[in-house]
Design a protein around this motif. Structure first.
Motif, short mmCIF file in Angstrom:
data_model
loop_
_atom_site.label_atom_id
_atom_site.label_comp_id
_atom_site.label_asym_id
_atom_site.label_seq_id
_atom_site.Cartn_x
_atom_site.Cartn_y
_atom_site.Cartn_z
N ALA A 164 3.78 -4.13 7.53
CA ALA A 164 2.52 -4.08 8.27
C ALA A 164 1.68 -5.31 7.94
O ALA A 164 2.02 -6.11 7.06
CB ALA A 164 1.77 -2.81 7.94
N VAL A 165 0.57 -5.45 8.64
CA VAL A 165 -0.32 -6.60 8.43
C VAL A 165 -0.95 -6.48 7.05
O VAL A 165 -1.50 -5.42 6.70
CB VAL A 165 -1.39 -6.64 9.52
CG1 VAL A 165 -2.35 -7.81 9.29
CG2 VAL A 165 -0.74 -6.73 10.89
N PRO A 166 -0.89 -7.51 6.22
CA PRO A 166 -1.51 -7.44 4.89
C PRO A 166 -3.02 -7.22 5.01
O PRO A 166 -3.66 -7.61 6.00
CB PRO A 166 -1.20 -8.80 4.27
CG PRO A 166 -0.03 -9.32 5.03
CD PRO A 166 -0.18 -8.78 6.43
N GLN A 167 -3.56 -6.60 3.98
CA GLN A 167 -5.00 -6.34 3.95
C GLN A 167 -5.49 -6.52 2.52
O GLN A 167 -4.72 -6.41 1.56
CB GLN A 167 -5.33 -4.94 4.44
CG GLN A 167 -4.77 -3.82 3.59
CD GLN A 167 -5.05 -2.45 4.18
OE1 GLN A 167 -5.28 -2.33 5.38
NE2 GLN A 167 -5.00 -1.43 3.35
N ALA A 168 -6.79 -6.78 2.40
CA ALA A 168 -7.41 -7.01 1.09
C ALA A 168 -8.74 -6.27 1.04
O ALA A 168 -9.53 -6.31 1.99
CB ALA A 168 -7.63 -8.50 0.84
N LEU A 185 -4.76 -5.78 -2.96
CA LEU A 185 -3.94 -6.26 -1.84
C LEU A 185 -2.93 -5.21 -1.46
O LEU A 185 -2.36 -4.53 -2.34
CB LEU A 185 -3.23 -7.56 -2.23
CG LEU A 185 -4.14 -8.72 -2.68
CD1 LEU A 185 -3.30 -9.88 -3.20
CD2 LEU A 185 -5.04 -9.17 -1.54
N GLU A 186 -2.66 -5.07 -0.18
CA GLU A 186 -1.68 -4.12 0.34
C GLU A 186 -0.86 -4.78 1.44
O GLU A 186 -1.28 -5.77 2.06
CB GLU A 186 -2.38 -2.86 0.88
CG GLU A 186 -3.10 -2.04 -0.16
CD GLU A 186 -3.72 -0.79 0.41
OE1 GLU A 186 -3.53 -0.54 1.62
OE2 GLU A 186 -4.40 -0.06 -0.33
N ASP A 203 5.72 -1.06 -3.24
CA ASP A 203 5.10 -0.66 -1.97
C ASP A 203 4.31 -1.79 -1.33
O ASP A 203 3.60 -1.57 -0.34
CB ASP A 203 4.20 0.55 -2.19
CG ASP A 203 3.10 0.28 -3.20
OD1 ASP A 203 3.08 -0.82 -3.78
OD2 ASP A 203 2.24 1.18 -3.40
N GLY A 204 4.38 -2.99 -1.88
CA GLY A 204 3.70 -4.13 -1.28
C GLY A 204 2.27 -4.29 -1.72
O GLY A 204 1.51 -5.03 -1.06
N SER A 205 1.83 -3.65 -2.79
CA SER A 205 0.45 -3.75 -3.26
C SER A 205 0.38 -4.58 -4.53
O SER A 205 1.36 -4.74 -5.26
CB SER A 205 -0.13 -2.36 -3.51
OG SER A 205 0.57 -1.71 -4.55
#
Length: 820
Positions: free
Chosen positions: A294-298, A319-320, A369-371
């Motif tokens: 998914a689109v990264p987010q902060a 960060l995720e 999990d990408g975080s």
């Protein structure tokens, strides 16, 4: 059911038997509880009566004629009635009041915890079915089936959450009673309301079915959906996919393994034990797509701590949805900010940028999990003197799109400083995190995307001073004294002193207390008194300012203006004006300004004759005006003599009670008969202190109606104003009395001069050898006393008691009191 009229006199025993007996001394708690119970019962019955439909009218049976000689019976028809006492002790009927109602009200009154009760409704199971094979317009159909168990009758609600679900059809309900579905009042999602019938037995089960659509994130190799699920006893999510063997990833991970079972056209993935925000992603197995693409987010959580010279910033960047190849990120810092440390698992790789736009490169430890999490500690200088603002928001991640970056910033100001900010429409005020709940916290703001800005200006904190004054004036013969008591409350920044405006005609004598005020630095100039503190004041304190002004003794006019404290807020002032005991003040309300007369409180006994006025000053300025006059001394006396007649001498103890008003009495003058003065046995005391009398006249110089006397003056041990006592003792020879003979004897008395004698009494103690009586009409027996046979009272001032002495073998015991 037919209601029969009640005959109160028909069965008094039955009626009294139903009524609880009244205790001799009822508990007031039970009385109050009874009143509350009556009010609650009235409301309950009123609500039930208003909410129910009127019952069908039942046919009234025909009256059966009574047989001859039968007496009609009076029967009681429900509801059962109990009686409770109200505040006046009267019994008040409370129909249908149950014991459980009493227990519940008693618990409420005594503050006891309520009885343990099960919840009104329980969400037993939730089944969610998502069909990814029917995606249309980036949304897929969803069916939610909920099972609810209701334990109590009436309306109850159950939160369903389901944020992200858009309903496309009315909710379906299977179960007794009614059902409603509405949105949650405080957040996104839904809740369900159930109303079970009152006659339902036991628990009631409801089945609720919702149909809607949820947004789907679709790319060429995977599909993902997000939904918020409510907590329940059993939760199952079934995702139907056209893929035969998809790779399913759930975030957060479920407690049990995801089961994928094939079907004729695709497969169904079963996920159990999940609740809250859930993300589900399906991709072709072996496609190489990361578990989260998914689109990264902060999200940035920062706390800005300001001490007046520097701003210390603690920021946590969460960060995720990071890609598997992401090992470092670039974080932009607020302008003129210097990075001091990197905490946690992240490491600092490089610094760069300019002073206006600094940034750092940080190595991260990405989770499966990408975080990842980055903890930064930064610092920047601030200059509060020129009023320039500094940026409190400015942490951005270069690898994350601006619209996917949000956060929250909390401001903490320490010391004597304050922070100001303008109206920023892109920010909103929110509650602070637990880490920011510390002394000095002032505000927290949240932003939903970048760019975001919060310019903050730091300035010295303003002081706010509140003063409640009290003025006490003492008017004397040649001087007027002032005690100004200032109750100071300093809020905000500490204050170094206060100022009091006063009429220059007053001279400042003292300012205190010394432990609070720097007395050496007090300045009086131009009608202003500057009072500096030894240490800056932050809190409450009481200041005393003593001043005075002279006045001519012949001056009868009084006029002055009241002081004015200089503060942010001056409360109403209390003004007390008193005078010496020999001065009477007559206020002039027509010329005085700003003063409102108040009722004076009780005065001490010694101040009963002092003129005292109490005023209230609400306005900033006020003045007093009036006149004064001098009062002369007035002395009232009560003389009580105790006489003991024996052979060969008589003993007299006089108690002179003096009441002195207006002017203190410094000495007392007495009229002493010549017989007492020549005997040389005179003794004079004030309280327990012996006084030394001085003769002012020669022996025999004064002649009264009953013989010669001398004037004696005695200086009092302490000036007397108010009530006091003098004790005079002396002895005189008793004239000889022959057997069975009567002898006339005059007993002289010592009396005060210059005093008005209000009452004069004589008490004669009985003698074993003499019978004693008082001759003449000047003294009469005091019939109002128990010892009237021994007590006499004089109708006017008498300086002697005419006695008649009779010799007897023995007289009865007792005493004689002579009172004038």
């Amino acid at each position: 059911m037919a209601l029969r009229p009640r005959n109160p006199a028909a069965r008094p025993r039955d009626r009294d038997a139903r009524r609880p007996r009244r205790r001799p001394e009822p508990s007031w708690n039970l009385v109050r509880l009874g009143v509350v119970a009556l009010a609650v019962a009235s409301c309950v019955f009123a609500g039930v009566a208003a909410g129910q439909d009127p019952p069908a009218t039942a046919p009234v049976p025909a009256a059966v004629p009574a047989a001859a000689g039968d007496v009609p019976r009076v029967t009681e028809v429900g509801p059962q009635i109990f009686y409770l006492q109200d505040d006046a002790g009267r019994l008040v009927p409370v129909p249908g009041f149950r014991y459980s109602d009493f227990v519940e009200l008693f618990r409420m009154q005594e503050g006891l915890p309520g009885a343990v009760r099960p919840p009104a409704a329980v969400l037993e199971s939730v089944t969610v079915r998502i069909d990814l094979g029917a995606i249309d317009a980036a949304a897929c159909p969803v069916t939610v089936e909920c099972t609810v168990r209701q334990t109590r009758a009436g309306w109850v609600h159950v939160p369903l959450d389901l944020a992200g679900l858009l309903l496309t059809a009315p909710a379906r309900h299977d179960g007794p009673g009614r059902m409603l579905v509405d949105t949650l009042p405080d957040r996104a999602g839904y809740r369900a309301w159930f109303d079970a019938p009152l006659d339902a037995e036991g628990d009631v089960s409801h089945t609720l079915v919702l149909e809607g659509r949820v947004a789907a994130e679709i790319d060429d190799r995977s599909t993902a959906v997000a939904l918020e699920l409510p907590p329940s006893n059993t939760t199952v999510v079934e995702v139907r996919s056209p893929s035969d063997d998809p790779e399913v990833t759930v975030q957060p991970p479920p407690p049990r393994r995801v089961v994928v079972r094939p079907e004729e056209q695709g497969s169904v993935a079963s996920i159990t034990g999940v609740a809250g925000p859930v993300r589900i992603r399906l991709a072709e197995r072996g496609s190489g797509v990361a578990s989260w693409n998914a689109v990264p987010q902060a999200a940035v959580e920062s706390v800005v701590r300001v001490d007046g010279r520097n701003a210390f910033i603690e920021a946590t960047v969460s960060l995720e949805n990071l890609g598997p190849d992401t090992s470092q990120v670039r974080v932009a810092l607020p302008p003129r900010t210097t990075l001091r440390a990197v905490r946690g698992t992240a490491t600092l790789l490089a610094r760069g940028g300019s002073e206006a736009n600094p940034h750092v490169d940080v190595g991260i430890d990405r989770n499966p999990d990408g975080s990842a999490t980055i903890e930064l500690e930064c610092e920047r200088p601030i200059d509060p003197s020129n009023g320039s603002a500094f940026e409190a928001i400015g942490f951005t991640v270069a690898q994350v799109a601006a619209w996917r970056q949000w956060g929250r910033v909390s401001l903490v100001v320490e010391g004597d400083w304050r922070a100001e900010w303008g109206d920023v429409p892109t920010l909103r005020r929110v509650d602070p995190p637990p880490a920011a709940r510390r002394p000095g916290f002032i505000a927290a703001f949240a932003y939903d995307s970048q760019p975001a800005s919060l310019p903050v200006r730091v300035q010295p904190r303003r002081s706010r001073v509140v003063i409640e004054p009290e003025y006490r004036y003492e008017v004397g013969a040649t001087r007027i004294g002032l005690l100004a008591r200032l109750r100071v409350a300093a809020r905000g920044a500490p204050v170094t002193g206060v100022t009091l405006a006063i009429d220059p005609a007053w001279g400042v004598d003292d300012v205190g207390p010394p432990g609070l005020v720097d007395t050496t630095a007090v300045m009086v100039e131009g009608g202003r008194v500057t009072i500096p503190f030894l240490q800056a004041l932050a809190g409450d304190a009481v200041l005393d300012v003593r001043a005075s002004r002279t006045i001519d003794r012949a001056e009868s006019r009084l006029a002055w203006t009241l002081p004015q404290p200089k503060a942010d807020l001056v409360g109403p002032a209390t003004v007390l004006i008193s005078a010496d005991s020999d001065i009477e003040i007559l206020p002039d309300p027509l010329t005085g300004t700003g003063l409102m007369r108040q009722a004076a409180g009780g005065q001490a006994r010694g101040d009963a004759d002092r003129t005292a006025f109490v005023y209230r000053l609400d306005a900033g300025e006020g003045s007093f005006s009036g006149t004064r006059r001098f009062l002369s001394r007035r002395v009232d006396a009560v003389v009580a003599a105790q006489v003991e007649v024996e052979s060969p001498e008589m003993t007299v103890a006089e108690t002179i009670r003096l009441e002195v008003v207006h002017v203190p009495l410094e000495y007392v003058e007495l009229s002493v008969p010549e017989a007492i003065a020549s005997a040389g046995t005179l003794e004079l005391r004030q309280e327990d202190l012996r006084l030394d009398p001085i003769e002012l006249s020669e022996p025999g110089a004064g002649d009264g109606p009953r013989g010669a006397f001398r004037t004696v003056r005695a200086i009092l041990a302490m000036p007397l104003l108010g009530t006091g006592e003098l004790t005079v003792r002396y002895r005189l020879p008793t004239p000889p009395v022959g057997p069975q003979t009567t002898v006339a004897a005059d007993l002289p008395l010592v009396l005060p001069l210059g005093a008005r004698i209000d009452r004069q009494t004589v008490t004669i103690d009985p003698s074993e050898t003499l019978a004693i009586d008082v001759r003449g009409d000047a003294w009469r027996r005091d019939s109002g006393r128990d010892d009237a046979l021994r007590s006499w009272v004089a109708a006017r001032r008498e300086d002697m008691v005419p006695l008649a002495l009779v010799s007897r073998p023995r007289v009865s015991t007792g005493g004689t009191v002579v009172e004038a």
